[in-house]
Enzyme design. Structure first.
Site, short mmCIF file in Angstrom:
data_model
loop_
_atom_site.label_atom_id
_atom_site.label_comp_id
_atom_site.label_asym_id
_atom_site.label_seq_id
_atom_site.Cartn_x
_atom_site.Cartn_y
_atom_site.Cartn_z
CB SER A 1 -8.43 -45.36 22.22
OG SER A 1 -8.96 -45.38 20.90
CG HIS B 1 -4.56 -43.52 21.34
ND1 HIS B 1 -3.19 -43.58 21.13
CD2 HIS B 1 -5.09 -44.45 20.50
CE1 HIS B 1 -2.91 -44.50 20.21
NE2 HIS B 1 -4.06 -45.04 19.81
CG ASP C 1 -6.92 -45.47 17.53
OD1 ASP C 1 -5.71 -45.77 17.48
OD2 ASP C 1 -7.61 -45.59 18.56
CG MET D 1 -8.18 -46.94 11.86
SD MET D 1 -9.33 -48.17 12.49
CE MET D 1 -8.82 -48.25 14.20
CG HIS E 1 -2.12 -45.46 16.41
ND1 HIS E 1 -2.75 -46.54 16.98
CD2 HIS E 1 -1.22 -45.98 15.52
CE1 HIS E 1 -2.26 -47.66 16.46
NE2 HIS E 1 -1.33 -47.35 15.58
CG MET F 1 -3.40 -47.87 12.73
SD MET F 1 -4.72 -48.39 13.83
CE MET F 1 -5.16 -46.80 14.51
CG MET G 1 -0.22 -51.83 16.85
SD MET G 1 -1.39 -50.69 17.63
CE MET G 1 -2.87 -51.69 17.78
CG ASP H 1 -3.29 -48.82 20.72
OD1 ASP H 1 -4.38 -49.08 21.27
OD2 ASP H 1 -3.20 -48.15 19.67
C1 DX5 Z 1 -6.77 -50.40 17.40
C2 DX5 Z 1 -6.46 -49.03 17.92
C3 DX5 Z 1 -6.62 -48.88 19.38
C4 DX5 Z 1 -8.01 -49.16 19.91
C5 DX5 Z 1 -7.81 -49.78 21.26
O1 DX5 Z 1 -6.36 -50.51 16.10
O2 DX5 Z 1 -5.13 -48.66 17.61
O3 DX5 Z 1 -6.14 -47.62 19.85
O4 DX5 Z 1 -8.82 -48.02 20.02
O5 DX5 Z 1 -9.03 -50.21 21.72
P1 DX5 Z 1 -9.14 -51.25 22.92
O6 DX5 Z 1 -8.46 -50.60 24.12
O7 DX5 Z 1 -10.60 -51.41 23.10
O8 DX5 Z 1 -8.43 -52.49 22.50
ZN ZN Z 2 -4.33 -46.76 18.61
#
Ligand code: DX5
Ligand code: ZN
Length: 219
Positions: A9, A34, A36, A38, A67, A69, A138, A176
């Site tokens: 990620s 990956h 993320d 948000m 991903h 969110m 998750m 994840d």
């Molecule tokens: C959290 C994200 C993850 C995050 C994971 O909301 O979806 O992908 O980057 O980070 P770690 O591996 O540090 O928990």
């Molecule tokens: Zn993620």
């Protein structure tokens, strides 16, 4: 024996030198990037958007595992295709018409994923699991990197494996959040075949080796 997909990620990467971290992943044994996304509404954090994804896509030599969110992800499916997403994962909790959303992702030529928050039972996917390329479980509450892994996830992986094994044996079961050397083997043993890792990779002394270590796991 097969090794799990490893999807580092970039949320935990060094954004001052993003190109360097992208090249590290290109040269490593990692399989996907990956990313993320948000929106500050679905989750209490804002990460990055289209220009950054497009920039990453220019340099990345491996598939982008995006991903989302965000609320109302249907509004942005075409945009994510145009900035290079290969896998597009939406949250179950953000989609009223999940089946329609999944079809729209596939119609754009992307692989379709659905993510479940820690409190959402796997059983809600019973009538759609056959249509999915990926389910992202998750194992922390989404929004931030570096949180503690939630133990209940092992049970959910096993349930998802049982739910999908006949109808969709090729499904990616991706985990994840809080993935590290203390739980990675157990996750794979439970049935996960794709692991996301943010802080475990990027906060380690040698991210390339940390990725290689994850690729030695077998199922
Ligand atoms: C959290 C994200 C993850 C995050 C994971 O909301 O979806 O992908 O980057 O980070 P770690 O591996 O540090 O928990
Ligand atoms: Zn993620």
């Amino acid at each position: 024996m097969k090794a799990p997909i490893v999807s580092p990620s970039l949320l935990s990467a060094n954004f001052n030198e993003l190109a360097k971290d992208i090249e590290m992943i290109n040269q490593s044994k990692a399989d996907w990037f990956h990313l993320d996304i948000m929106d500050g509404v679905f989750v209490p954090n804002i990460s990055f958007g289209f220009p950054v994804v497009a920039h990453i896509n220019k340099l990345a030599k491996k598939p982008l595992d995006v991903h989302l969110m965000i609320v109302e992800p249907d509004r942005y499916i075409k945009d994510f295709k145009s900035v290079g997403a290969d896998y597009l994962t939406v949250h179950y909790e953000a989609c009223t018409h999940l089946h329609r959303t999944v079809q729209a992702i596939k119609a754009e030529g992307m692989k379709a994923g659905v993510s479940l928050n820690p409190h959402t039972p796997v059983s809600v996917l019973e009538d759609i699991v056959g249509e999915l390329d990926l389910v992202l479980l998750m194992s922390v509450n989404p929004g931030f990197g570096g949180q503690k892994y939630i133990e209940n996830t092992y049970k959910k992986i096993k349930q998802l494996k049982a739910l999908s094994k006949d109808i969709n044996p090729d499904l990616y079961i991706e985990v994840d959040g809080g993935v590290d050397n203390t739980n990675a083997q157990k996750l794979v043993d439970a049935g996960a075949n794709a692991l996301v890792a943010g802080s475990y990779v990027f906060k380690s002394d040698n991210p390339t080796n940390t990725i290689a270590k994850l690729k030695t796991l077998q199922f």
